[in-house]
Design a protein around this motif. Structure first.
Motif, PDB file in Angstrom:
ATOM      1  N   ALA A 159       0.837  -1.199   0.000  1.00  0.00           N
ATOM      2  CA  ALA A 159       0.000   0.000   0.000  1.00  0.00           C
ATOM      3  C   ALA A 159       0.868   1.244   0.000  1.00  0.00           C
ATOM      4  N   ALA A 160       2.062   1.140   0.569  1.00  0.00           N
ATOM      5  CA  ALA A 160       3.030   2.237   0.562  1.00  0.00           C
ATOM      6  C   ALA A 160       4.423   1.645   0.696  1.00  0.00           C
ATOM      7  N   VAL A 161       5.397   2.337   0.116  1.00  0.00           N
ATOM      8  CA  VAL A 161       6.804   1.949   0.252  1.00  0.00           C
ATOM      9  C   VAL A 161       7.536   3.113   0.900  1.00  0.00           C
ATOM     10  N   ILE A 162       8.192   2.829   2.000  1.00  0.00           N
ATOM     11  CA  ILE A 162       9.011   3.825   2.681  1.00  0.00           C
ATOM     12  C   ILE A 162      10.451   3.645   2.207  1.00  0.00           C
ATOM     13  N   ALA A 163      11.035   4.704   1.664  1.00  0.00           N
ATOM     14  CA  ALA A 163      12.412   4.642   1.173  1.00  0.00           C
ATOM     15  C   ALA A 163      13.303   5.511   2.050  1.00  0.00           C
ATOM     16  N   VAL A 164      14.518   5.042   2.304  1.00  0.00           N
ATOM     17  CA  VAL A 164      15.406   5.779   3.194  1.00  0.00           C
ATOM     18  C   VAL A 164      16.103   6.942   2.507  1.00  0.00           C
ATOM     19  N   SER A 165      16.011   7.020   1.175  1.00  0.00           N
ATOM     20  CA  SER A 165      16.656   8.112   0.461  1.00  0.00           C
ATOM     21  C   SER A 165      16.016   8.277  -0.908  1.00  0.00           C
ATOM     22  N   GLU A 166      16.272   9.409  -1.546  1.00  0.00           N
ATOM     23  CA  GLU A 166      15.766   9.650  -2.893  1.00  0.00           C
ATOM     24  C   GLU A 166      16.298   8.621  -3.892  1.00  0.00           C
ATOM     25  N   PRO A 167      17.599   8.292  -3.852  1.00  0.00           N
ATOM     26  CA  PRO A 167      18.092   7.272  -4.788  1.00  0.00           C
ATOM     27  C   PRO A 167      17.404   5.916  -4.612  1.00  0.00           C
ATOM     28  N   VAL A 168      17.134   5.513  -3.382  1.00  0.00           N
ATOM     29  CA  VAL A 168      16.412   4.253  -3.168  1.00  0.00           C
ATOM     30  C   VAL A 168      14.999   4.372  -3.732  1.00  0.00           C
ATOM     31  N   ALA A 169      14.358   5.515  -3.531  1.00  0.00           N
ATOM     32  CA  ALA A 169      13.015   5.737  -4.079  1.00  0.00           C
ATOM     33  C   ALA A 169      13.025   5.615  -5.602  1.00  0.00           C
ATOM     34  N   GLU A 170      14.070   6.124  -6.242  1.00  0.00           N
ATOM     35  CA  GLU A 170      14.184   6.024  -7.696  1.00  0.00           C
ATOM     36  C   GLU A 170      14.324   4.578  -8.138  1.00  0.00           C
ATOM     37  N   GLN A 171      15.081   3.786  -7.379  1.00  0.00           N
ATOM     38  CA  GLN A 171      15.223   2.365  -7.689  1.00  0.00           C
ATOM     39  C   GLN A 171      13.886   1.644  -7.523  1.00  0.00           C
ATOM     40  N   VAL A 172      13.147   1.991  -6.477  1.00  0.00           N
ATOM     41  CA  VAL A 172      11.832   1.380  -6.243  1.00  0.00           C
ATOM     42  C   VAL A 172      10.887   1.692  -7.393  1.00  0.00           C
ATOM     43  N   ALA A 173      10.909   2.941  -7.872  1.00  0.00           N
ATOM     44  CA  ALA A 173      10.015   3.356  -8.955  1.00  0.00           C
ATOM     45  C   ALA A 173      10.260   2.561 -10.238  1.00  0.00           C
ATOM     46  N   LYS A 174      11.475   2.044 -10.424  1.00  0.00           N
ATOM     47  CA  LYS A 174      11.786   1.240 -11.615  1.00  0.00           C
ATOM     48  C   LYS A 174      10.991  -0.056 -11.663  1.00  0.00           C
ATOM     49  N   PHE A 175      10.429  -0.466 -10.519  1.00  0.00           N
ATOM     50  CA  PHE A 175       9.603  -1.675 -10.468  1.00  0.00           C
ATOM     51  C   PHE A 175       8.127  -1.360 -10.765  1.00  0.00           C
ATOM     52  N   ARG A 176       7.893  -0.204 -11.382  1.00  0.00           N
ATOM     53  CA  ARG A 176       6.542   0.246 -11.750  1.00  0.00           C
ATOM     54  C   ARG A 176       5.658   0.457 -10.522  1.00  0.00           C
ATOM     55  N   VAL A 177       6.246   0.968  -9.473  1.00  0.00           N
ATOM     56  CA  VAL A 177       5.493   1.354  -8.286  1.00  0.00           C
ATOM     57  C   VAL A 177       5.048   2.806  -8.469  1.00  0.00           C
ATOM     58  N   PRO A 178       3.755   3.112  -8.352  1.00  0.00           N
ATOM     59  CA  PRO A 178       3.287   4.496  -8.515  1.00  0.00           C
ATOM     60  C   PRO A 178       4.009   5.439  -7.557  1.00  0.00           C
ATOM     61  N   LEU A 179       4.374   6.615  -8.044  1.00  0.00           N
ATOM     62  CA  LEU A 179       5.146   7.562  -7.242  1.00  0.00           C
ATOM     63  C   LEU A 179       4.395   8.012  -5.998  1.00  0.00           C
ATOM     64  N   ASP A 180       3.052   8.059  -6.081  1.00  0.00           N
ATOM     65  CA  ASP A 180       2.303   8.520  -4.911  1.00  0.00           C
ATOM     66  C   ASP A 180       2.268   7.493  -3.782  1.00  0.00           C
ATOM     67  N   ARG A 181       2.815   6.301  -4.046  1.00  0.00           N
ATOM     68  CA  ARG A 181       2.897   5.279  -2.994  1.00  0.00           C
ATOM     69  C   ARG A 181       4.272   5.233  -2.348  1.00  0.00           C
ATOM     70  N   ILE A 182       5.223   6.020  -2.849  1.00  0.00           N
ATOM     71  CA  ILE A 182       6.589   6.001  -2.332  1.00  0.00           C
ATOM     72  C   ILE A 182       6.826   7.257  -1.501  1.00  0.00           C
ATOM     73  N   GLN A 183       7.319   7.077  -0.287  1.00  0.00           N
ATOM     74  CA  GLN A 183       7.639   8.226   0.560  1.00  0.00           C
ATOM     75  C   GLN A 183       9.059   8.105   1.085  1.00  0.00           C
ATOM     76  N   VAL A 184       9.832   9.162   0.893  1.00  0.00           N
ATOM     77  CA  VAL A 184      11.208   9.205   1.402  1.00  0.00           C
ATOM     78  C   VAL A 184      11.182   9.719   2.835  1.00  0.00           C
ATOM     79  N   VAL A 185      11.761   8.949   3.750  1.00  0.00           N
ATOM     80  CA  VAL A 185      11.727   9.328   5.169  1.00  0.00           C
ATOM     81  C   VAL A 185      13.098   9.651   5.734  1.00  0.00           C
ATOM     82  N   GLY A 186      14.144   9.400   4.961  1.00  0.00           N
ATOM     83  CA  GLY A 186      15.490   9.668   5.454  1.00  0.00           C
ATOM     84  C   GLY A 186      16.031   8.533   6.302  1.00  0.00           C
TER      85      GLY A 186
END
Length: 390
Positions: A159-186
């Protein structure tokens, strides 16, 4: 009007306090954040190794025995499955409004399947992307393809993916995960532990320190290869490694050949003891081997060192190198022995490196940019938002 019942959150992780490791620290910060926001939390995890110490929090800890390797780690597919299979049934019996999964993706599959059966949402806490990490290892291509399919399934089902950094979020998005489901938390470190205040280790000779995981993709061998050149100018300087990992034996063998007696391996130590060694070190060593698909990583050992006021010598490029250079945390060197040796010599000659980087400035940077407690609170809010929506 009746008071709203607290949301029930189940966190599923093979590593948790009092075990030592970045994942355990990160998950504790998340759980602390959830508890502070009023959630009812249960942690489904493993029985810690003997000698780990006691840890009795206010929330519920559900522990289960697990297979560990010779070093006491839950690392390797058999070890993962020894946690994942029982965890599936434990999750079926657990009441939750939302479930959190920590890597590896095999655990994510268990969480995803149990969540599908019980029709409840789950959040995936992406500290890294395992498929990218496999590119740095000598594994069959079929294993990479299977793990990529598994990781993609988990990430897309969350339902949501928490990423520890912007680069990790970019890698997650490559798996066709909608951007509105990814949140960078640091990400960060416990600034109450990795601080300049406290005891400092005592050593006979000046030394550099490496703390944490020793994996092939980190390539810490480069520091051992640089040490003979450093010792031409500073004959007594040594390196001290604390931690463990799949590359540890190789590092020991390399040290025995190149600089016998000058590199020491102290095993896994509690965070407070690691901080003591960092405080007294001439510099802290961090590396990411280039072109292994992991240049986006931001190792927490950077923050641990800078939080203690100790300059960082980073070998590699990418985001880790940028943090060190732009944050004024030490020296970012190319991943070659000569460049690394020059960086180590520069720090030994002048700990401020170029006169602009001071102990106090490094400490201030970590306090402002890399507090684990702060990132834990942000992650907790993201988890609870999923539960409230559902």
């Amino acid at each position: 009007m009746a008071a709203q019942k607290p949301l029930k959150v189940v966190v599923t992780t093979r590593l948790f306090t009092p075990e030592v490791g970045a994942a355990a620290f990160r998950l504790k910060a998340l759980v602390d954040g959830l508890a502070a926001l009023g959630a009812e939390v249960q942690v489904i995890t493993t029985t810690p190794p003997k000698g780990s110490g006691l840890f009795k929090p206010a929330y519920t800890l559900s522990r289960w025995p697990v297979l560990r390797d010779a070093g006491g780690n839950v690392r390797g597919y058999i070890q993962y499955l020894s946690f994942d299979i029982p965890a599936f049934f434990r999750l079926l019996a657990a009441k939750a409004d939302v479930v959190v999964s920590e890597p590896p993706p095999t655990t994510g599959v268990v969480v995803a399947l149990s969540s599908m059966l019980l029709r409840r949402p789950f959040v995936y806490y992406a500290a890294d992307v395992w498929t990218e990490a496999l590119s740095a290892m000598e594994v069959p291509s079929i294993v990479k393809k299977v793990m990529g399919a598994v990781e993609g399934f988990v990430l897309r089902r969350a339902a949501a993916v928490i990423a520890v950094s912007e680069p990790v979020a970019e890698q997650v998005a490559k798996f066709r995960v909608p951007l509105d489901r990814i949140q960078v938390v640091g990400n960060g470190v416990d600034t109450s532990v990795f601080t300049p205040l406290g005891l400092a280790a005592s050593a006979e000779h000046p030394y550099f320190v490496y703390t944490g995981t020793m994996s092939e993709w980190q390539g810490a061998e480069i520091f051992i290869r640089a040490l003979p050149m450093v010792r031409e100018k500073f004959p007594e300087v040594e390196i001290r490694f604390f931690g463990q990992g799949t590359d540890e034996t190789h590092l020991q063998d390399t040290a025995d050949v190149l600089v016998s007696g000058s590199v020491h391996f102290g095993g896994v130590v509690p965070p407070a003891e690691a901080a003591e060694w960092i405080r007294a070190a001439a510099g802290a060593l961090v590396s990411i081997k280039p072109e292994q698909g992991y240049d986006f990583a931001k190792p927490t050992k950077i923050y641990a060192a800078a939080g203690c006021g100790t300059p960082v010598i980073f070998a590699g490029r990418g985001d880790g190198a940028a943090i060190v250079a732009e944050g004024g945390l030490g020296v970012a060197a190319s991943y070659d022995a000569r460049s690394v040796a020059e960086a180590m010599i520069a720090v030994l000659t002048d700990a401020t490196v170029d006169g602009s980087q001071t102990r106090e400035s490094r400490i201030r940077w970590v306090a402002a940019n890399a507090s684990l407690a702060a990132s834990g609170r942000v992650a907790a809010a993201a988890v609870l938002n999923v539960g409230k929506v559902e």
